[in-house]
Motif scaffolding. Structure first.
Motif, PDB file in Angstrom:
ATOM      1  N   ALA A  95     -16.516   1.895   1.949  1.00  0.00           N
ATOM      2  CA  ALA A  95     -16.398   0.535   2.486  1.00  0.00           C
ATOM      3  C   ALA A  95     -16.282   0.559   4.011  1.00  0.00           C
ATOM      4  O   ALA A  95     -16.908  -0.259   4.701  1.00  0.00           O
ATOM      5  CB  ALA A  95     -15.191  -0.176   1.874  1.00  0.00           C
ATOM      6  N   GLN A  96     -15.523   1.504   4.539  1.00  0.00           N
ATOM      7  CA  GLN A  96     -15.397   1.627   5.997  1.00  0.00           C
ATOM      8  C   GLN A  96     -16.735   1.964   6.635  1.00  0.00           C
ATOM      9  O   GLN A  96     -17.090   1.416   7.679  1.00  0.00           O
ATOM     10  CB  GLN A  96     -14.364   2.702   6.357  1.00  0.00           C
ATOM     11  CG  GLN A  96     -12.941   2.294   6.083  1.00  0.00           C
ATOM     12  CD  GLN A  96     -11.964   3.452   6.275  1.00  0.00           C
ATOM     13  OE1 GLN A  96     -12.298   4.614   6.045  1.00  0.00           O
ATOM     14  NE2 GLN A  96     -10.744   3.127   6.687  1.00  0.00           N
ATOM     15  N   MET A 102       0.841  -1.205   0.000  1.00  0.00           N
ATOM     16  CA  MET A 102       0.000   0.000   0.000  1.00  0.00           C
ATOM     17  C   MET A 102       0.875   1.252   0.000  1.00  0.00           C
ATOM     18  O   MET A 102       0.603   2.205  -0.738  1.00  0.00           O
ATOM     19  CB  MET A 102      -0.932  -0.008   1.211  1.00  0.00           C
ATOM     20  CG  MET A 102      -2.014  -1.066   1.130  1.00  0.00           C
ATOM     21  SD  MET A 102      -2.947  -1.254   2.670  1.00  0.00           S
ATOM     22  CE  MET A 102      -3.974   0.209   2.623  1.00  0.00           C
ATOM     23  N   TRP A 111      -6.847   9.334  -6.845  1.00  0.00           N
ATOM     24  CA  TRP A 111      -6.815   9.304  -5.384  1.00  0.00           C
ATOM     25  C   TRP A 111      -8.195   9.625  -4.807  1.00  0.00           C
ATOM     26  O   TRP A 111      -8.648   8.976  -3.870  1.00  0.00           O
ATOM     27  CB  TRP A 111      -5.773  10.273  -4.836  1.00  0.00           C
ATOM     28  CG  TRP A 111      -5.815  10.288  -3.340  1.00  0.00           C
ATOM     29  CD1 TRP A 111      -6.324  11.256  -2.535  1.00  0.00           C
ATOM     30  CD2 TRP A 111      -5.376   9.242  -2.477  1.00  0.00           C
ATOM     31  NE1 TRP A 111      -6.217  10.886  -1.217  1.00  0.00           N
ATOM     32  CE2 TRP A 111      -5.634   9.643  -1.158  1.00  0.00           C
ATOM     33  CE3 TRP A 111      -4.783   8.004  -2.694  1.00  0.00           C
ATOM     34  CZ2 TRP A 111      -5.332   8.853  -0.053  1.00  0.00           C
ATOM     35  CZ3 TRP A 111      -4.473   7.212  -1.598  1.00  0.00           C
ATOM     36  CH2 TRP A 111      -4.748   7.636  -0.300  1.00  0.00           C
ATOM     37  N   LEU A 124     -10.352   6.549  -5.171  1.00  0.00           N
ATOM     38  CA  LEU A 124      -9.943   5.487  -4.248  1.00  0.00           C
ATOM     39  C   LEU A 124     -10.295   5.819  -2.808  1.00  0.00           C
ATOM     40  O   LEU A 124     -10.795   4.966  -2.069  1.00  0.00           O
ATOM     41  CB  LEU A 124      -8.437   5.226  -4.368  1.00  0.00           C
ATOM     42  CG  LEU A 124      -7.970   4.566  -5.649  1.00  0.00           C
ATOM     43  CD1 LEU A 124      -6.442   4.566  -5.720  1.00  0.00           C
ATOM     44  CD2 LEU A 124      -8.511   3.160  -5.758  1.00  0.00           C
ATOM     45  N   SER A 125     -10.046   7.047  -2.405  1.00  0.00           N
ATOM     46  CA  SER A 125     -10.347   7.409  -1.019  1.00  0.00           C
ATOM     47  C   SER A 125     -11.860   7.394  -0.773  1.00  0.00           C
ATOM     48  O   SER A 125     -12.304   6.992   0.301  1.00  0.00           O
ATOM     49  CB  SER A 125      -9.716   8.746  -0.626  1.00  0.00           C
ATOM     50  OG  SER A 125     -10.131   9.774  -1.455  1.00  0.00           O
ATOM     51  N   ALA A 142     -13.935   5.324  -2.287  1.00  0.00           N
ATOM     52  CA  ALA A 142     -14.267   3.901  -2.214  1.00  0.00           C
ATOM     53  C   ALA A 142     -13.905   3.321  -0.848  1.00  0.00           C
ATOM     54  O   ALA A 142     -14.685   2.562  -0.257  1.00  0.00           O
ATOM     55  CB  ALA A 142     -13.543   3.132  -3.326  1.00  0.00           C
ATOM     56  N   VAL A 143     -12.748   3.701  -0.318  1.00  0.00           N
ATOM     57  CA  VAL A 143     -12.329   3.195   0.993  1.00  0.00           C
ATOM     58  C   VAL A 143     -13.244   3.744   2.091  1.00  0.00           C
ATOM     59  O   VAL A 143     -13.692   2.995   2.971  1.00  0.00           O
ATOM     60  CB  VAL A 143     -10.851   3.538   1.268  1.00  0.00           C
ATOM     61  CG1 VAL A 143     -10.470   3.246   2.712  1.00  0.00           C
ATOM     62  CG2 VAL A 143      -9.943   2.766   0.307  1.00  0.00           C
ATOM     63  N   ARG A 144     -13.519   5.041   2.055  1.00  0.00           N
ATOM     64  CA  ARG A 144     -14.417   5.628   3.062  1.00  0.00           C
ATOM     65  C   ARG A 144     -15.798   4.968   3.018  1.00  0.00           C
ATOM     66  O   ARG A 144     -16.404   4.699   4.053  1.00  0.00           O
ATOM     67  CB  ARG A 144     -14.551   7.139   2.860  1.00  0.00           C
ATOM     68  CG  ARG A 144     -13.386   7.947   3.379  1.00  0.00           C
ATOM     69  CD  ARG A 144     -13.703   9.441   3.425  1.00  0.00           C
ATOM     70  NE  ARG A 144     -14.304   9.967   2.201  1.00  0.00           N
ATOM     71  CZ  ARG A 144     -13.615  10.411   1.150  1.00  0.00           C
ATOM     72  NH1 ARG A 144     -12.304  10.417   1.160  1.00  0.00           N
ATOM     73  NH2 ARG A 144     -14.241  10.866   0.084  1.00  0.00           N
TER      74      ARG A 144
END
Length: 117
Positions: free
Chosen positions: A105-106, A10, A95, A98-99, A101-103
């Motif tokens: 999912a979290q 990562m 970015w 991606l951020s 998508a991560v937020r």
């Protein structure tokens, strides 16, 4: 061990983006880039940074100037080229995606955990 490998991958994945962000602020010496990366807790050694800088320069994304030093040999200071700024703009978009998508999912995980409680 598995988590360490994933964490390393990562960090490697975002290193180029972070280096370009640092250089985008203005002319900078390689050791100053390393200092800024370390301050951001992105651990990097010279053996990792210099090949990356060379690749970015060979791809036309960076240029450099030699500047005389009062404490030794001349120093190479890096700048983004026009193509480098355009490339950084593309990475900014990636970015952001991606951020998001991560937020997302979290948040889904948090929502799931609170519904199960």
């Amino acid at each position: 061990m598995l988590a360490e490998n994933t964490q390393t991958q990562m960090r490697k994945g975002i290193l180029e983006y972070c280096v370009l962000l640092i250089i985008s602020r203005g002319e900078i010496y390689a050791s100053d880039i390393i200092t800024e990366l370390r301050n951001a807790r992105l651990l990097v050694v010279e053996g990792t940074l210099y090949p990356l800088l060379t690749r970015l320069k060979n791809n036309g994304l960076l240029s450099y100037n030699w500047v005389e030093s009062t404490s030794g040999p001349p120093r190479k200071y890096y700048n983004l080229t026009v193509d480098g700024r355009a490339f950084l703009g593309q990475l900014d978009g990636t970015w952001n995606e991606l951020s998001f998508a991560v937020r997302t999912a979290q948040q889904l995980m948090k929502d799931d955990n609170s519904n199960q409680a």
